[in-house]
Structure formats: structure tokens, C-alpha cells
Scaffold this motif. Sequence first.
Motif, PDB file in Angstrom:
ATOM      1  N   VAL A 170      -5.170   0.873  -1.995  1.00 54.80           N
ATOM      2  CA  VAL A 170      -3.859   1.491  -2.199  1.00 54.80           C
ATOM      3  C   VAL A 170      -3.488   1.469  -3.685  1.00 54.80           C
ATOM      4  CG1 VAL A 170      -1.391   1.243  -1.738  1.00 54.80           C
ATOM      5  CG2 VAL A 170      -3.036   1.028   0.137  1.00 54.80           C
ATOM      6  N   ALA A 171      -3.736   0.341  -4.332  1.00 54.33           N
ATOM      7  CA  ALA A 171      -3.430   0.231  -5.759  1.00 54.33           C
ATOM      8  C   ALA A 171      -4.252   1.222  -6.575  1.00 54.33           C
ATOM      9  CB  ALA A 171      -3.691  -1.197  -6.235  1.00 54.33           C
ATOM     10  N   HIS A 172      -5.513   1.407  -6.196  1.00 55.03           N
ATOM     11  CA  HIS A 172      -6.366   2.403  -6.858  1.00 55.03           C
ATOM     12  C   HIS A 172      -5.706   3.783  -6.766  1.00 55.03           C
ATOM     13  CE1 HIS A 172      -9.734   5.270  -7.238  1.00 55.03           C
ATOM     14  NE2 HIS A 172     -10.383   4.330  -7.907  1.00 55.03           N
ATOM     15  N   GLY A 173      -5.186   4.106  -5.590  1.00 57.67           N
ATOM     16  CA  GLY A 173      -4.521   5.394  -5.407  1.00 57.67           C
ATOM     17  C   GLY A 173      -3.260   5.524  -6.234  1.00 57.67           C
ATOM     18  N   LEU A 174      -2.489   4.455  -6.355  1.00 56.53           N
ATOM     19  CA  LEU A 174      -1.280   4.492  -7.174  1.00 56.53           C
ATOM     20  C   LEU A 174      -1.621   4.752  -8.641  1.00 56.53           C
ATOM     21  CD1 LEU A 174       0.696   1.450  -5.704  1.00 56.53           C
ATOM     22  CD2 LEU A 174       1.221   3.867  -5.356  1.00 56.53           C
ATOM     23  N   ASP A 181       0.872   2.286 -14.140  1.00 51.32           N
ATOM     24  CA  ASP A 181      -0.125   2.137 -15.203  1.00 51.32           C
ATOM     25  C   ASP A 181      -0.910   0.837 -15.074  1.00 51.32           C
ATOM     26  OD1 ASP A 181       0.716   4.538 -16.349  1.00 51.32           O
ATOM     27  OD2 ASP A 181       2.256   3.524 -17.527  1.00 51.32           O
ATOM     28  N   ILE A 182      -0.306  -0.160 -14.457  1.00 55.23           N
ATOM     29  CA  ILE A 182      -0.952  -1.445 -14.199  1.00 55.23           C
ATOM     30  C   ILE A 182      -0.655  -1.808 -12.753  1.00 55.23           C
ATOM     31  CG2 ILE A 182      -1.020  -3.908 -14.769  1.00 55.23           C
ATOM     32  CD1 ILE A 182      -0.002  -3.166 -17.567  1.00 55.23           C
ATOM     33  N   ALA A 183      -1.650  -2.336 -12.062  1.00 50.65           N
ATOM     34  CA  ALA A 183      -1.441  -2.790 -10.685  1.00 50.65           C
ATOM     35  C   ALA A 183      -2.027  -4.177 -10.511  1.00 50.65           C
ATOM     36  CB  ALA A 183      -2.071  -1.827  -9.690  1.00 50.65           C
ATOM     37  N   THR A 237      -6.199  -7.599 -11.663  1.00 55.05           N
ATOM     38  CA  THR A 237      -5.445  -6.695 -12.514  1.00 55.05           C
ATOM     39  C   THR A 237      -6.239  -5.407 -12.660  1.00 55.05           C
ATOM     40  OG1 THR A 237      -4.559  -8.567 -13.770  1.00 55.05           O
ATOM     41  CG2 THR A 237      -4.340  -6.381 -14.760  1.00 55.05           C
ATOM     42  N   LEU A 238      -5.618  -4.292 -12.288  1.00 54.27           N
ATOM     43  CA  LEU A 238      -6.269  -2.987 -12.323  1.00 54.27           C
ATOM     44  C   LEU A 238      -5.540  -2.063 -13.294  1.00 54.27           C
ATOM     45  CD1 LEU A 238      -6.755  -2.374  -8.478  1.00 54.27           C
ATOM     46  CD2 LEU A 238      -8.347  -3.470 -10.058  1.00 54.27           C
ATOM     47  N   GLU A 239      -6.319  -1.287 -14.036  1.00 54.04           N
ATOM     48  CA  GLU A 239      -5.772  -0.286 -14.954  1.00 54.04           C
ATOM     49  C   GLU A 239      -6.702   0.926 -14.960  1.00 54.04           C
ATOM     50  OE1 GLU A 239      -4.508  -1.991 -18.869  1.00 54.04           O
ATOM     51  OE2 GLU A 239      -5.522  -3.779 -18.098  1.00 54.04           O
ATOM     52  N   ARG A 240      -6.163   2.095 -15.270  1.00 51.89           N
ATOM     53  CA  ARG A 240      -7.036   3.236 -15.494  1.00 51.89           C
ATOM     54  C   ARG A 240      -7.977   2.919 -16.647  1.00 51.89           C
ATOM     55  NH1 ARG A 240      -2.160   5.639 -14.102  1.00 51.89           N
ATOM     56  NH2 ARG A 240      -1.482   5.510 -16.286  1.00 51.89           N
ATOM     57  N   ALA A 253     -15.344  -4.933 -14.555  1.00 53.30           N
ATOM     58  CA  ALA A 253     -16.066  -4.005 -13.678  1.00 53.30           C
ATOM     59  C   ALA A 253     -15.170  -2.802 -13.458  1.00 53.30           C
ATOM     60  CB  ALA A 253     -16.425  -4.662 -12.352  1.00 53.30           C
ATOM     61  N   ARG A 254     -15.697  -1.817 -12.745  1.00 50.72           N
ATOM     62  CA  ARG A 254     -14.903  -0.655 -12.363  1.00 50.72           C
ATOM     63  C   ARG A 254     -14.856  -0.551 -10.839  1.00 50.72           C
ATOM     64  NH1 ARG A 254     -15.891   4.368 -16.554  1.00 50.72           N
ATOM     65  NH2 ARG A 254     -16.495   3.145 -18.383  1.00 50.72           N
ATOM     66  N   LEU A 255     -13.667  -0.263 -10.330  1.00 43.69           N
ATOM     67  CA  LEU A 255     -13.509   0.083  -8.923  1.00 43.69           C
ATOM     68  C   LEU A 255     -13.587   1.599  -8.844  1.00 43.69           C
ATOM     69  CD1 LEU A 255     -12.816  -0.493  -5.955  1.00 43.69           C
ATOM     70  CD2 LEU A 255     -10.404  -0.619  -6.620  1.00 43.69           C
ATOM     71  N   VAL A 256     -14.691   2.104  -8.279  1.00 39.10           N
ATOM     72  CA  VAL A 256     -14.967   3.544  -8.369  1.00 39.10           C
ATOM     73  C   VAL A 256     -14.856   4.274  -7.027  1.00 39.10           C
ATOM     74  CG1 VAL A 256     -16.448   3.202 -10.372  1.00 39.10           C
ATOM     75  CG2 VAL A 256     -17.470   3.232  -8.084  1.00 39.10           C
ATOM     76  N   GLY A 257     -14.694   3.541  -5.945  1.00 37.27           N
ATOM     77  CA  GLY A 257     -14.579   4.212  -4.654  1.00 37.27           C
ATOM     78  C   GLY A 257     -14.117   3.267  -3.576  1.00 37.27           C
ATOM     79  N   HIS A 258     -13.544   3.839  -2.531  1.00 36.90           N
ATOM     80  CA  HIS A 258     -13.105   3.040  -1.384  1.00 36.90           C
ATOM     81  C   HIS A 258     -12.911   3.959  -0.194  1.00 36.90           C
ATOM     82  CE1 HIS A 258      -8.988   4.611  -1.854  1.00 36.90           C
ATOM     83  NE2 HIS A 258      -9.154   4.423  -3.156  1.00 36.90           N
ATOM     84  N   ALA A 259     -12.890   3.353   0.966  1.00 33.29           N
ATOM     85  CA  ALA A 259     -12.599   4.118   2.191  1.00 33.29           C
ATOM     86  C   ALA A 259     -12.162   3.151   3.277  1.00 33.29           C
ATOM     87  CB  ALA A 259     -13.822   4.913   2.646  1.00 33.29           C
ATOM     88  N   SER A 260     -11.311   3.639   4.159  1.00 34.37           N
ATOM     89  CA  SER A 260     -10.848   2.862   5.308  1.00 34.37           C
ATOM     90  C   SER A 260     -10.977   3.709   6.564  1.00 34.37           C
ATOM     91  CB  SER A 260      -9.384   2.434   5.125  1.00 34.37           C
ATOM     92  OG  SER A 260      -9.242   1.578   4.012  1.00 34.37           O
ATOM     93  N   THR A 261     -11.391   3.061   7.655  1.00 32.21           N
ATOM     94  CA  THR A 261     -11.527   3.744   8.937  1.00 32.21           C
ATOM     95  C   THR A 261     -11.020   2.850  10.053  1.00 32.21           C
ATOM     96  OG1 THR A 261     -13.752   2.875   9.380  1.00 32.21           O
ATOM     97  CG2 THR A 261     -13.610   4.946   8.132  1.00 32.21           C
ATOM     98  N   SER A 262     -10.948   3.421  11.236  1.00 28.90           N
ATOM     99  CA  SER A 262     -10.557   2.665  12.425  1.00 28.90           C
ATOM    100  C   SER A 262     -11.629   2.818  13.495  1.00 28.90           C
ATOM    101  CB  SER A 262      -9.224   3.178  12.970  1.00 28.90           C
ATOM    102  OG  SER A 262      -8.927   2.573  14.209  1.00 28.90           O
ATOM    103  N   ASP A 263     -11.981   1.692  14.125  1.00 26.86           N
ATOM    104  CA  ASP A 263     -12.914   1.753  15.248  1.00 26.86           C
ATOM    105  C   ASP A 263     -12.309   2.456  16.459  1.00 26.86           C
ATOM    106  OD1 ASP A 263     -14.819   0.371  13.840  1.00 26.86           O
ATOM    107  OD2 ASP A 263     -14.577  -1.521  14.921  1.00 26.86           O
TER     108      ASP A 263
END
Length: 407
Positions: A170-174, A181-183, A237-240, A253-263
Amino acid sequence: MPRADVAVTGLGLITPAGNTMDTWDAVCQGRSLARRDPNLAGLPVDISCRITDFDPVATHGRRLSRRLDRFTQFALAAARQAISDAKVDPAAWPASRVAVVLGVGSNSLQHYQREYTRLDQDHPELVSPMALPRSLPNMAPAEVALDLGALGPNFSVASACASGPTALAVAHGLLTSGQCDIALAGGAESALDRMSATCFAQMRALSRRTAEPHTASRPFDTERDGFVLAEGAAVLTLERIDDALRRGAHARARLVGHASTSDAYHPVAPHPHGAGAEQALRAALTHAGLAPSDIGHINAHGTSTPSGDRAEAEALRRVFGETPPPVTAPKSVLGHSLGAAGAIEAALTVLTLEQQVIPPTANLHRQEPDHPLDIVTDRPRRTRLDTAVSNSFGFGGQNTVLVFTTP
């Protein structure tokens, strides 16, 4: 979809092993921290990975520590570490552009038990007026914002044992949508009260190896019989990436992708063949613009439950083929801290990429022959790594996968 990289510029961990680098050292040693827990004495399962060297009064002062429930005490301590590590000054940051998003798997029952006892004894006047606000899940991010003066988006995320990484997603999306600017993102949990421990024991989710606690958590081992309850917190701490580089920050490091699903399969059991986990893995790789062959390491959810580990192993084999990347399962050392676990493991994944070392999995003696994986055991494995994924799955069929790369 163009890839929107987010830099991890700070880490803060509070675990049964200690703070950030103490935790890293502990998982690299590969020895379980599970012990008999005097607070759980007399229960069907009386072992845990409890944090024993955290002094809330020394950390937060007497007045603030009394106001905060234990999971919020951890969250605030981890958040302070994370901003210090990122070299961000809350007195100078753009407060309205700072978000706090923390995953909490449940509201705390620790203080509720005491308050219910007072009510049952016909003493409502003795019930604390802070009983309710102290235990609310959103108090973790709220108290972090109060302490640090963060005026941007602020909320908690609850997706059971996937709560921490879901908060990071969620923070990545924000950040990538320009809403902050900072999460400060991660998770916190302390569910080592007697009621929570009893409930998990009644569900047969906990290991019954109470005579040998250090052998109890054994992800992917043929003789696994459940997890060991733990507690803790992790905040990243996350930043662009462009903003981080512009201010001269060190990107771990870089957070470059994510995904969420439901069983959408069962309230507490995972899909028997890991269908939702597989879908989340594939979607996270697509979001990151990567192929399975690009991944060099997997930080597994690996709880040590018979059905959960089997489902995850099946999913990994289907996504990555006959030779999946090297796997580690930190819950074998730190136990399962529920809503905090995935955030702690995300931080460990960042450190794995930074240190170029994969920590070992404890207590793995024999894998199921039907689902062989390259699981690191015995000692840390030094190797060249550019990318890694971190898996988290939870009750309700919640699945979240994060993809990290080196800076």
C-alpha cells in the motif's frame, strides 16, 4: 505497465533477537530462539519466541509506555530506528507528505484480559478508560505519527499474517501515485497473551514440541507439526528512488513489485495446492517486469504447519520449475509474529540482498520428496544476488508477495 521503483532507505526491527543487526546475526546463526514461556505456563502449548530485553520505560518514558499497548511500543521503537537509519530528520521533513502504514493482524488482547476480569468482578469503575484506544490496531500508525509529526496518510492494514507486506505494498502505491514523498511502512504484533496462545493451540496450529522448544519450528521438514508464536515489529523507510538519490540517501534495496490475491477457499486453511500463492507470485513478477528466471532468492512464508508449507512448496515449484532459487524460512529462528512476520521478513530480504548472504533455515532434517526445494540449511550461503521475493500468506486466504532488487 512501467516499473515504478521505490527505494528502501531505512530499516528498523524489534524481534526476539533484538534490534535490526542483532536480528540479522541471529538468523545467520540459524538457531531457534524458542523457549518455555512462564507467561503461558499451564497451557497446552507453553513455548514462544518472546522479546525479553525490551524495556518500554527506558525506550519511551514511563508516561508514554503506559499509554501504549505492547505492539505499539514495538512499532514506535522500530519506526524511530527506521528514520534514524534513513538519516531523515522529522524536524525538517515535509510533514504533510509523510505517510505511516502499518500492518497489524489483530487488536491486542493483552490488556483486555485484565479489564474483563475487573468487569466480571463487578468493578466497572476500575476499567481503564484507555483499554479500548490502547488496543485498536490503528494505534500503531497513529502513535508513530503523533511521536514523529507525520501528517500524511495514516492507517493500519489487516490481512492476518500478510498484514506487514500488504502495508508495504500500500505504501508503495501511495509513493508511486504521488500521494506522499516518504512512507514508514511495516507491521507490528504482540499476541503472546494466554487467550491468543490458547486459541491457536485449540486450532492445532502450534507445535506441540514443548519439551524441546528449540526444535519446534521446522519449516518444510517432514516432521513439522505447527508454528511457534512470536512477537515483534519491523518498519521500513520508503522513498521514490529519484527523491532518495537527490537527497543523497543510501538505498539499501529497491521495492520493485508486489501483488496480493485471495484463495477464497477456507477461513483458515490455505488452498491445498497453493493456487492463490502461485497467482500472487506470478502477478508480483509481472508488476516488477521480471521473469521467474530473474529471481535469485526466495524468503518463504514457511510457518512449519503441514498444510501451509506443502501448499507453498507446490506453488514455488510451479512458478520456478524444477530448480527454484535458494529458499530460507526465518520463522524457524524467530517464530511466527503473525501480522509483523512478513514485514520482518521483508527487512531480512533487504539485508540478504545487501549482504549477499542467505541465512539458513533451522531444524530442517528431511524434506518431503514430492516437493524438493533448495533450502539453505546449517550455515549462511554467500552468493551473488540481484533480486529476491518475500512471500506472506494468512488466514482468510490472504496472499501478498513482494519483489526486491539491489539498488
